[in-house]
Scaffold this active site. Sequence first.
Site, PDB file in Angstrom:
ATOM      1  N   ILE A 120       0.960  -1.013  -0.141  1.00  7.39           N
ATOM      2  CA  ILE A 120       0.344  -0.051   0.500  1.00  7.39           C
ATOM      3  C   ILE A 120       1.191   1.518   0.017  1.00  7.39           C
ATOM      4  CG2 ILE A 120      -1.647   1.206   2.183  1.00  7.39           C
ATOM      5  CD1 ILE A 120      -2.699  -1.304   1.764  1.00  7.39           C
ATOM      6  N   CYS A 121       2.006   1.089   0.622  1.00  7.85           N
ATOM      7  CA  CYS A 121       2.544   2.668   1.137  1.00  7.85           C
ATOM      8  C   CYS A 121       3.786   2.261   1.987  1.00  7.85           C
ATOM      9  CB  CYS A 121       2.020   3.266   1.358  1.00  7.85           C
ATOM     10  SG  CYS A 121       1.641   3.373   3.291  1.00  7.85           S
ATOM     11  N   GLY A 123       5.082   2.864   5.333  1.00  7.38           N
ATOM     12  CA  GLY A 123       4.927   3.392   6.774  1.00  7.38           C
ATOM     13  C   GLY A 123       6.445   4.157   7.139  1.00  7.38           C
ATOM     14  N   SER A 124       6.185   4.542   8.930  1.00  4.91           N
ATOM     15  CA  SER A 124       7.008   4.636   9.736  1.00  4.91           C
ATOM     16  C   SER A 124       7.533   3.697  10.381  1.00  4.91           C
ATOM     17  CB  SER A 124       6.706   5.535  11.145  1.00  4.91           C
ATOM     18  OG  SER A 124       5.607   4.909  11.948  1.00  4.91           O
ATOM     19  N   GLY A 126       8.046   0.440   8.345  1.00  3.56           N
ATOM     20  CA  GLY A 126       8.413   0.330   6.517  1.00  3.56           C
ATOM     21  C   GLY A 126       7.454  -0.320   6.127  1.00  3.56           C
ATOM     22  N   PRO A 127       7.526  -1.206   4.894  1.00  4.20           N
ATOM     23  CA  PRO A 127       6.588  -1.609   4.283  1.00  4.20           C
ATOM     24  C   PRO A 127       4.948  -1.776   4.712  1.00  4.20           C
ATOM     25  CG  PRO A 127       8.007  -2.640   3.906  1.00  4.20           C
ATOM     26  CD  PRO A 127       8.812  -1.919   4.835  1.00  4.20           C
ATOM     27  N   ILE A 128       3.888  -1.626   4.237  1.00  6.72           N
ATOM     28  CA  ILE A 128       2.231  -2.069   4.800  1.00  6.72           C
ATOM     29  C   ILE A 128       2.129  -2.464   3.409  1.00  6.72           C
ATOM     30  CG2 ILE A 128       0.240  -0.789   5.396  1.00  6.72           C
ATOM     31  CD1 ILE A 128       1.669   1.854   6.845  1.00  6.72           C
ATOM     32  N   LYS A 147       2.076  -4.439   8.778  1.00  8.70           N
ATOM     33  CA  LYS A 147       2.452  -3.807   8.906  1.00  8.70           C
ATOM     34  C   LYS A 147       4.391  -4.392   9.178  1.00  8.70           C
ATOM     35  CE  LYS A 147       0.943   0.832  10.175  1.00  8.70           C
ATOM     36  NZ  LYS A 147       0.379   1.435  11.096  1.00  8.70           N
ATOM     37  N   ASP A 251      -1.945  13.808  15.893  1.00 13.10           N
ATOM     38  CA  ASP A 251      -2.669  13.785  14.357  1.00 13.10           C
ATOM     39  C   ASP A 251      -3.517  13.377  13.963  1.00 13.10           C
ATOM     40  OD1 ASP A 251      -1.093  14.494  12.150  1.00 13.10           O
ATOM     41  OD2 ASP A 251       0.017  12.753  11.539  1.00 13.10           O
TER      42      ASP A 251
HETATM   43  N1  LIG Z   1      -5.884  -1.310   8.937  1.00 16.83           N
HETATM   44  C1  LIG Z   1      -5.596   0.101   7.626  1.00 16.83           C
HETATM   45  N2  LIG Z   1      -6.069  -1.221   6.515  1.00 16.83           N
HETATM   46  C2  LIG Z   1      -6.247  -0.301   5.210  1.00 16.83           C
HETATM   47  N3  LIG Z   1      -5.529   0.633   5.399  1.00 16.83           N
HETATM   48  C3  LIG Z   1      -4.742   0.961   5.949  1.00 16.83           C
HETATM   49  C4  LIG Z   1      -4.542   0.726   6.781  1.00 16.83           C
HETATM   50  N4  LIG Z   1      -3.312   0.977   7.838  1.00 16.83           N
HETATM   51  C5  LIG Z   1      -3.059   1.751   7.256  1.00 16.83           C
HETATM   52  N5  LIG Z   1      -3.302   1.473   6.100  1.00 16.83           N
HETATM   53  C6  LIG Z   1      -3.433   3.053   5.056  1.00 16.83           C
HETATM   54  O1  LIG Z   1      -1.678   3.058   5.012  1.00 16.83           O
HETATM   55  C7  LIG Z   1      -1.632   4.221   5.223  1.00 16.83           C
HETATM   56  C8  LIG Z   1      -0.603   4.909   7.068  1.00 16.83           C
HETATM   57  O2  LIG Z   1      -0.300   3.992   8.829  1.00 16.83           O
HETATM   58  P1  LIG Z   1      -0.543   4.462   9.273  1.00 16.83           P
HETATM   59  O3  LIG Z   1      -0.976   5.750   8.754  1.00 16.83           O
HETATM   60  O4  LIG Z   1      -1.417   3.974  10.481  1.00 16.83           O
HETATM   61  O5  LIG Z   1       0.944   3.604   9.025  1.00 16.83           O
HETATM   62  P2  LIG Z   1       2.325   4.247   9.222  1.00 16.83           P
HETATM   63  O6  LIG Z   1       3.392   5.221   9.309  1.00 16.83           O
HETATM   64  O7  LIG Z   1       2.895   3.153   9.939  1.00 16.83           O
HETATM   65  O8  LIG Z   1       2.244   5.692  11.163  1.00 16.83           O
HETATM   66  P3  LIG Z   1       2.372   5.408  12.326  1.00 16.83           P
HETATM   67  O9  LIG Z   1       3.103   5.533  13.106  1.00 16.83           O
HETATM   68  O10 LIG Z   1       1.670   6.829  13.274  1.00 16.83           O
HETATM   69  O11 LIG Z   1       1.013   4.550  12.427  1.00 16.83           O
HETATM   70  C9  LIG Z   1      -2.862   5.439   5.443  1.00 16.83           C
HETATM   71  O12 LIG Z   1      -2.833   5.992   4.901  1.00 16.83           O
HETATM   72  C10 LIG Z   1      -3.535   3.717   4.810  1.00 16.83           C
HETATM   73  O13 LIG Z   1      -3.649   4.250   3.663  1.00 16.83           O
END
Ligand SMILES: Nc1ncnc2c1ncn2[C@@H]1O[C@H](COP(=O)(O)OP(=O)(O)OP(=O)(O)O)[C@@H](O)[C@H]1O
Length: 422
Positions: A120-121, A123-124, A126-128, A147, A251
């Site tokens: 998906i992207c 994240g903070s 690593g890969p989500i 995550k 946030d």
């Molecule tokens: N459970 C989920 N279902 C669908 N999409 C998700 C989910 N969790 C995260 N995402 C997608 O990933 C993006 C980033 O998520 P998130 O902000 O939780 O990640 P992060 O970078 O690990 O931040 P943090 O450390 O603050 O949690 C979200 O905007 C969303 O598009």
Amino acid sequence: MGMTRTLLECSLSDKLCVIQEKQYEVIIVPTFLVTIFLILLGVILWLFIREQRTQQQRPGPRDIAPVPPSRDLSWEAAGHGGNVALPLKETSVENFLGATPALAKLQVPREQLSEILEQICNGSYGPILRANMNTGDTSKPKSVILKALKEPAGLHEVQDFLGRIQFHQYLGKHKNLVQLEGCCTEQLPLYMVLEDVAHGDLLNFLWTCRRDVMTMDGLLYDLTEKQVYHIGKQVLLALEFLQDKHLFHGDVAARNILIQSDLTAKLCGLGLAYEVYTRGAISSTQTIPLKWLAPERLLLRPAGIRADVYEDPTVLIIFITTGAPPYPEVPPASILQHLQKRKIMKRPSSCTRTMYGIMKSCWCWREAGRPSPRELRLRLEVAIKTADDKAVLQVPELVVPELYAAVAGIRVESLFYNYSML
Ligand SMILES: Nc1ncnc2c1ncn2[C@@H]1O[C@H](COP(=O)(O)OP(=O)(O)OP(=O)(O)O)[C@@H](O)[C@H]1O
């Protein structure tokens, strides 16, 4: 003095005098040079340390502010801090992973994660990723979000990641918070397994609404004022839940609200809430965009749940304008001066006076003047009763994500958009 006199009294053939002259060269000059060298070294070291400190304090990208500490001191009383930190006695990551029995009940066998569907992207941590998880019924694998902790990771990153999983465990279940399903942490790579909120974040959802898509995967993209209140109320329920645990989110933004097909909203992006949990404050290295911040946070003062309340109507206004950037006429770096003149966001034509009145109460400069999440939710519940459930919110222009990022003062990579102009 003594040396000068000896030089005046002796002739060139005087050996003692020559010896004394050499003493001058051999002892005093090197001592002098060493002293100069040490002073120079000291100055260089001091300059180096000063530069390092400035770099640590400097906010990352332009228009992104360091986040001030939280004001909520009750975290210690609530039993936070310390508890979540796993011991760092083990010297290798593998040994360390074996020493975390607290997560034993949450383990998902790796073989159940049958297939990675997409990334998906980033994240903070690593890969989500979106993946299929076998649930016993082979015909119906369940879609989950993984995550992953990016590799290679040091002990502290591993500790932080495991602590984050424990934080989810501590929070427990709430309908409006993204839910932890389990984890894979007995060996590398490490995964946090979350429920899949299939329609992703609210910002992408709102941008899709602009494209006049009627229904997609059972989700209605025709938003009404009533639905705006409905989603706002759910976000506030999540904030109330965090407040009950002496936490705040830090946030609140459309990019951190996930939407399910029945329009259930789930708050994600709990990284700052985790910092409040572990340290009782938000670290100054974490950054969020200026235009979302409450005045006390722009001024780097301690913040609490009422800073979240300040940010919540920003979400509503983004909602009502179907994903337009906040304060479009103000450059991100000038937002503090703008607010200091007590100027607030203008009322968009699609926003009723009732809704704007609610927003204005949240944008009060003084924290104490703002409602609590509960008071705000009760006001939304009253407003829902008379809200329009027919007129569809529509903005014909499509959003250009790069332009949105520039106006909003946000890094385009942080938008994680899967939205296309086509
Ligand atoms: N459970 C989920 N279902 C669908 N999409 C998700 C989910 N969790 C995260 N995402 C997608 O990933 C993006 C980033 O998520 P998130 O902000 O939780 O990640 P992060 O970078 O690990 O931040 P943090 O450390 O603050 O949690 C979200 O905007 C969303 O598009």
